[in-house]
Design a protein around this motif. Sequence first.
Motif, short mmCIF file in Angstrom:
data_model
loop_
_atom_site.label_atom_id
_atom_site.label_comp_id
_atom_site.label_asym_id
_atom_site.label_seq_id
_atom_site.Cartn_x
_atom_site.Cartn_y
_atom_site.Cartn_z
N THR A 70 17.88 31.36 -25.65
CA THR A 70 17.13 30.18 -26.07
C THR A 70 17.29 29.13 -24.98
OG1 THR A 70 17.50 30.65 -28.39
CG2 THR A 70 16.94 28.38 -27.82
N ILE A 71 16.17 28.56 -24.57
CA ILE A 71 16.24 27.47 -23.59
C ILE A 71 16.59 26.21 -24.37
CG2 ILE A 71 14.98 26.15 -21.86
CD1 ILE A 71 13.09 28.59 -21.60
N PRO A 72 17.71 25.58 -24.05
CA PRO A 72 18.11 24.38 -24.79
C PRO A 72 17.02 23.30 -24.77
CG PRO A 72 19.91 25.16 -23.42
CD PRO A 72 18.69 25.95 -23.03
N MET A 88 21.72 18.15 -14.59
CA MET A 88 21.82 18.49 -16.00
C MET A 88 22.27 19.94 -16.10
SD MET A 88 18.75 18.71 -18.85
CE MET A 88 18.18 17.11 -18.43
N THR A 89 23.22 20.19 -16.94
CA THR A 89 23.73 21.54 -17.16
C THR A 89 23.69 21.84 -18.65
OG1 THR A 89 25.20 21.42 -15.26
CG2 THR A 89 25.71 23.07 -16.91
N ALA A 90 23.26 23.03 -18.98
CA ALA A 90 23.28 23.49 -20.37
C ALA A 90 23.71 24.95 -20.35
CB ALA A 90 21.90 23.35 -21.00
N ALA A 112 12.62 19.99 -22.43
CA ALA A 112 12.03 18.66 -22.24
C ALA A 112 11.95 18.31 -20.76
CB ALA A 112 12.84 17.62 -23.00
N ALA A 113 13.02 18.61 -20.01
CA ALA A 113 13.03 18.29 -18.57
C ALA A 113 11.99 19.11 -17.80
CB ALA A 113 14.42 18.54 -18.00
#
Length: 76
Positions: free
Chosen positions: A14-16, A1-3, A21-22
């Motif tokens: 801000t943490i996406p 997962m990449t954000a 959730a992960a």
Amino acid sequence: MTAVAKITAKGQTTIPADIRAALHVGPGDLIAWEIEPDGSARVRRVQPLDIEYLKAVEGTLSEWTSPADEEAYRDL
């Protein structure tokens, strides 16, 4: 997962939501940033037990905090 997130002038971001959730983190939780040997960063949730354990261990490490130790290990 990449954000992707932008860093502000104050060094904040801000943490996406999908990353939060992960990691199973929310308001008031602690996270640890770890720099890997290849220069990448790893983020993980810090369990409250980790903090209590580290506080307990900290008191036993006074033998490593002398001025001589600081001098010997300063360039590491």
